[in-house]
Design a protein around this motif. Sequence first.
Motif, PDB file in Angstrom:
ATOM      1  N   HIS A 120      -8.166  10.219  33.535  1.00 24.16           N
ATOM      2  CA  HIS A 120      -6.954  11.494  33.643  1.00 24.16           C
ATOM      3  C   HIS A 120      -5.913   9.851  32.992  1.00 24.16           C
ATOM      4  O   HIS A 120      -4.915  10.838  31.595  1.00 24.16           O
TER       5      HIS A 120
ATOM      6  N   CYS B  26     -12.739  11.091  34.586  1.00 25.07           N
ATOM      7  CA  CYS B  26     -12.962  11.765  33.804  1.00 25.07           C
ATOM      8  C   CYS B  26     -11.633  11.073  32.971  1.00 25.07           C
ATOM      9  O   CYS B  26     -12.748  11.330  31.046  1.00 25.07           O
TER      10      CYS B  26
ATOM     11  N   ASP C 157     -15.200  19.377  38.672  1.00 21.18           N
ATOM     12  CA  ASP C 157     -16.858  18.384  37.985  1.00 21.18           C
ATOM     13  C   ASP C 157     -16.899  17.441  38.436  1.00 21.18           C
ATOM     14  O   ASP C 157     -18.223  16.480  38.122  1.00 21.18           O
ATOM     15  N   HIS C 158     -16.487  17.134  39.452  1.00 25.35           N
ATOM     16  CA  HIS C 158     -16.460  15.127  39.880  1.00 25.35           C
ATOM     17  C   HIS C 158     -17.296  15.405  41.853  1.00 25.35           C
ATOM     18  O   HIS C 158     -17.765  15.189  41.912  1.00 25.35           O
TER      19      HIS C 158
ATOM     20  N   HIS D  63     -11.363  16.875  40.793  1.00 27.63           N
ATOM     21  CA  HIS D  63     -11.791  17.786  40.156  1.00 27.63           C
ATOM     22  C   HIS D  63     -13.277  18.418  40.220  1.00 27.63           C
ATOM     23  O   HIS D  63     -13.797  17.722  41.083  1.00 27.63           O
TER      24      HIS D  63
ATOM     25  N   HIS E 154     -11.637  11.007  41.069  1.00 34.46           N
ATOM     26  CA  HIS E 154     -10.757  12.626  41.282  1.00 34.46           C
ATOM     27  C   HIS E 154     -11.138  13.288  42.210  1.00 34.46           C
ATOM     28  O   HIS E 154     -12.560  14.105  42.088  1.00 34.46           O
TER      29      HIS E 154
END
Length: 256
Positions: free
Chosen positions: A170, A168, A83-84, A81, A79
């Motif tokens: 989500h 994550c 941190d990915h 974000h 996804h």
Amino acid sequence: MYMYIWILKFAKQGGFIVKLKVLYNSDARVPGLKTGWGVSFLIDEKLLFDTGEGPEGLLHNIRELGVDILKIERIIISHDHWDHTGGLWELLRLNPKVAVYACRGFSEEFQMKVKDAGARLIFAQPWEAVAPGFILTGEMECVYKGKKLYEQSLIVETSQGLHLITGCPHPGIKRIVEKVQVQFQHQPVVSMLGGFHLINESKNVIEDLAHHFQAQKIQRVGPTHCSGKAAQQIFQKAYPTNLITLYVGEEVQLTP
Ligand SMILES: [Zn+2]
Ligand SMILES: [Zn+2]
């Protein structure tokens, strides 16, 4: 030569050995490797799942672990974000000849940056195999901080069953597992690893979830990243001999 703890896996998959190496995560047991927020898993040398929070730590670990960036053919981003996706842009600069698997719902900025880097941007269909035995769930929609968010997860199909790898996640770890189980009615999910996103959940909710996964006969779990400390303790209790650790530098054996 560094002493890596090669826990990883030798999942028999159509006669091949599948290895998953942890390139980035929040904890390491080997001195000299960098840690931080976000995950990055290298599977079978050619397929990368997520790229951690940024280039510096990831590239450092790639060098220390002797990973050949030019061998990577596909990068799956769970996804959009930071941190990915953080290490992605430097990886594309070093090896633009990769296919980047994204969701249609990722930001325009993300999509432009992949194209500008000269890489192929691919939106996988639900249950599309990006390579034999490596299947994407397709994007799942959810709402995160008031905005729509799209996320995909990876399934590694082996003769023993399915291994689910999440970012994550989500849309909800339980929801993702259920979606996979509905699709693959005759193949059990035998293990799951990655972020479980339980960092804000109560102990009771996490305990119920651990029992639910046990009842579903999921044999091994590797909660990390946004799973949270409570989840790691609860799953450790629920799976005392079958907990997958995901320290940077480790290789994990996925077979039950
Ligand atoms: Zn996220
Ligand atoms: Zn995350």
